[in-house]
Design a protein around this motif. Structure first.
Motif, short mmCIF file in Angstrom:
data_model
loop_
_atom_site.label_atom_id
_atom_site.label_comp_id
_atom_site.label_asym_id
_atom_site.label_seq_id
_atom_site.Cartn_x
_atom_site.Cartn_y
_atom_site.Cartn_z
N ILE A 173 -22.18 -12.36 -15.95
CA ILE A 173 -23.23 -11.99 -16.90
C ILE A 173 -22.62 -11.65 -18.25
CG2 ILE A 173 -24.96 -10.21 -17.43
CD1 ILE A 173 -25.72 -10.34 -14.44
N ASP A 174 -21.44 -11.05 -18.24
CA ASP A 174 -20.78 -10.72 -19.50
C ASP A 174 -20.46 -11.97 -20.31
OD1 ASP A 174 -19.55 -9.04 -21.45
OD2 ASP A 174 -17.59 -9.50 -20.58
N VAL A 175 -19.98 -13.01 -19.65
CA VAL A 175 -19.58 -14.22 -20.37
C VAL A 175 -20.78 -15.08 -20.77
CG1 VAL A 175 -19.18 -15.85 -18.47
CG2 VAL A 175 -17.73 -15.94 -20.47
N MET A 176 -21.88 -14.99 -20.06
CA MET A 176 -23.02 -15.85 -20.40
C MET A 176 -24.30 -15.07 -20.64
SD MET A 176 -25.32 -16.20 -17.55
CE MET A 176 -26.22 -17.45 -18.36
N GLY A 177 -24.18 -13.76 -20.84
CA GLY A 177 -25.35 -12.92 -21.01
C GLY A 177 -26.18 -13.29 -22.23
N GLY A 178 -27.40 -12.84 -22.22
CA GLY A 178 -28.31 -13.13 -23.32
C GLY A 178 -29.30 -14.22 -22.96
N LYS A 179 -30.29 -14.35 -23.78
CA LYS A 179 -31.38 -15.29 -23.52
C LYS A 179 -30.96 -16.74 -23.71
CE LYS A 179 -35.97 -16.40 -25.28
NZ LYS A 179 -37.07 -15.99 -26.15
N TRP A 180 -30.07 -17.01 -24.66
CA TRP A 180 -29.86 -18.37 -25.11
C TRP A 180 -28.71 -19.11 -24.46
CZ3 TRP A 180 -34.06 -19.79 -27.26
CH2 TRP A 180 -34.81 -18.89 -28.01
N LYS A 181 -27.68 -18.42 -24.02
CA LYS A 181 -26.48 -19.11 -23.54
C LYS A 181 -26.74 -20.01 -22.35
CE LYS A 181 -23.22 -15.92 -25.54
NZ LYS A 181 -22.35 -14.78 -25.31
N GLY A 182 -27.57 -19.56 -21.41
CA GLY A 182 -27.90 -20.39 -20.26
C GLY A 182 -28.61 -21.67 -20.68
N LEU A 183 -29.52 -21.56 -21.66
CA LEU A 183 -30.24 -22.74 -22.14
C LEU A 183 -29.32 -23.69 -22.89
CD1 LEU A 183 -33.49 -20.95 -23.37
CD2 LEU A 183 -33.18 -22.29 -21.27
N ILE A 184 -28.36 -23.14 -23.63
CA ILE A 184 -27.38 -23.98 -24.33
C ILE A 184 -26.50 -24.69 -23.31
CG2 ILE A 184 -25.39 -23.94 -25.87
CD1 ILE A 184 -26.80 -21.54 -27.32
N LEU A 185 -26.04 -23.97 -22.29
CA LEU A 185 -25.23 -24.57 -21.23
C LEU A 185 -25.99 -25.71 -20.57
CD1 LEU A 185 -23.68 -21.46 -19.49
CD2 LEU A 185 -22.39 -23.32 -20.52
N PHE A 186 -27.24 -25.46 -20.23
CA PHE A 186 -28.07 -26.47 -19.59
C PHE A 186 -28.22 -27.70 -20.49
CE2 PHE A 186 -32.27 -28.37 -18.82
CZ PHE A 186 -32.13 -28.72 -17.48
N SER A 187 -28.46 -27.48 -21.78
CA SER A 187 -28.65 -28.59 -22.72
C SER A 187 -27.39 -29.43 -22.88
CB SER A 187 -29.07 -28.05 -24.09
OG SER A 187 -30.32 -27.40 -23.99
N LEU A 188 -26.24 -28.80 -22.81
CA LEU A 188 -24.97 -29.54 -22.95
C LEU A 188 -24.51 -30.16 -21.64
CD1 LEU A 188 -23.03 -27.11 -25.32
CD2 LEU A 188 -23.96 -29.37 -25.89
N GLY A 189 -25.24 -29.92 -20.56
CA GLY A 189 -24.84 -30.42 -19.25
C GLY A 189 -24.79 -31.93 -19.14
N ASP A 190 -25.58 -32.64 -19.94
CA ASP A 190 -25.61 -34.10 -19.88
C ASP A 190 -24.63 -34.77 -20.83
OD1 ASP A 190 -27.54 -34.16 -17.88
OD2 ASP A 190 -29.19 -34.12 -19.32
N GLY A 191 -23.94 -33.96 -21.64
CA GLY A 191 -22.96 -34.54 -22.55
C GLY A 191 -23.00 -33.87 -23.91
N PRO A 192 -22.07 -34.28 -24.78
CA PRO A 192 -21.96 -33.66 -26.10
C PRO A 192 -23.22 -33.85 -26.95
CG PRO A 192 -20.08 -35.11 -25.66
CD PRO A 192 -21.08 -35.32 -24.57
N LEU A 193 -23.49 -32.84 -27.78
CA LEU A 193 -24.62 -32.90 -28.71
C LEU A 193 -24.18 -32.39 -30.07
CD1 LEU A 193 -27.50 -31.36 -26.53
CD2 LEU A 193 -27.18 -33.77 -27.12
N ARG A 194 -24.77 -32.97 -31.10
CA ARG A 194 -24.58 -32.46 -32.45
C ARG A 194 -25.45 -31.23 -32.63
NH1 ARG A 194 -24.27 -37.40 -36.62
NH2 ARG A 194 -23.71 -35.65 -37.95
N PHE A 195 -25.18 -30.45 -33.68
CA PHE A 195 -25.89 -29.19 -33.90
C PHE A 195 -27.40 -29.39 -33.93
CE2 PHE A 195 -27.76 -25.83 -36.43
CZ PHE A 195 -27.21 -24.70 -35.84
#
Length: 109
Positions: free
Chosen positions: A14-36
Motif C-alpha cells: 500500500i505504501d508503494v502504490m497507495g492513493g486513488k490514482w496509482k492503481g488506475l495508472i498501473l492498470f492503464s499501462l498494463g497493455d503497453g507504453p503510453l504517451r502522457f
C-alpha cells in the motif's frame, strides 16, 4: 532516504502504490507504453498536475519507466517496469473482487 519499517507485506504494498490514482495508472499501462496524453485520457478524472505527480512518484519507486525520445516534437512514453508489472499482476484479484462486489460497494452509505 529514511528506511521504512512495515508491519506486514500489505503495509509495504500500500505504501508503494497507495492513493486513488496509482492503481488506475498501473492498470492503464498494463497493455503497453503510453504517451502522457494517452495516459491522461485512459485515467478519467485525473488532473494533469496530479498525473505528473503520480508518475514522478511511480518512477522514483521503480514502478514506471519514462522514455524520452529526442525528436521534434518531443516524445515521452511511460511503461511498466518488471517491478510495476509484478504489482499489476498482484492487483488483478483485487480488481476481480471489486467487479464482483461493485453493486454492494456502491450501495454503502
Amino acid at each position: 532516504m529514511k528506511k521504512r519499517s512495515y508491519t506486514c507485506g500489505l503495509d509495504a504494498a500500500i505504501d508503494v502504490m497507495g492513493g486513488k490514482w496509482k492503481g488506475l495508472i498501473l492498470f492503464s499501462l498494463g497493455d503497453g507504453p503510453l504517451r502522457f496524453g494517452e495516459l491522461r485520457r485512459a485515467v478519467p478524472g485525473i488532473s494533469e498536475r496530479m498525473l505528473i505527480l503520480q508518475l514522478r512518484e511511480m518512477e522514483n519507486s521503480g514502478l514506471v519507466h519514462r522514455e524520452v525520445y529526442h525528436q521534434v516534437p518531443p516524445k515521452v512514453e511511460y511503461s511498466l517496469t518488471d517491478f510495476g508489472r509484478s504489482l499489476n499482476t498482484a492487483l488483478v484479484p483485487l480488481g476481480e473482487w471489486g467487479e464482483a462486489n461493485m453493486d454492494r460497494i456502491e450501495a454503502i452509505p
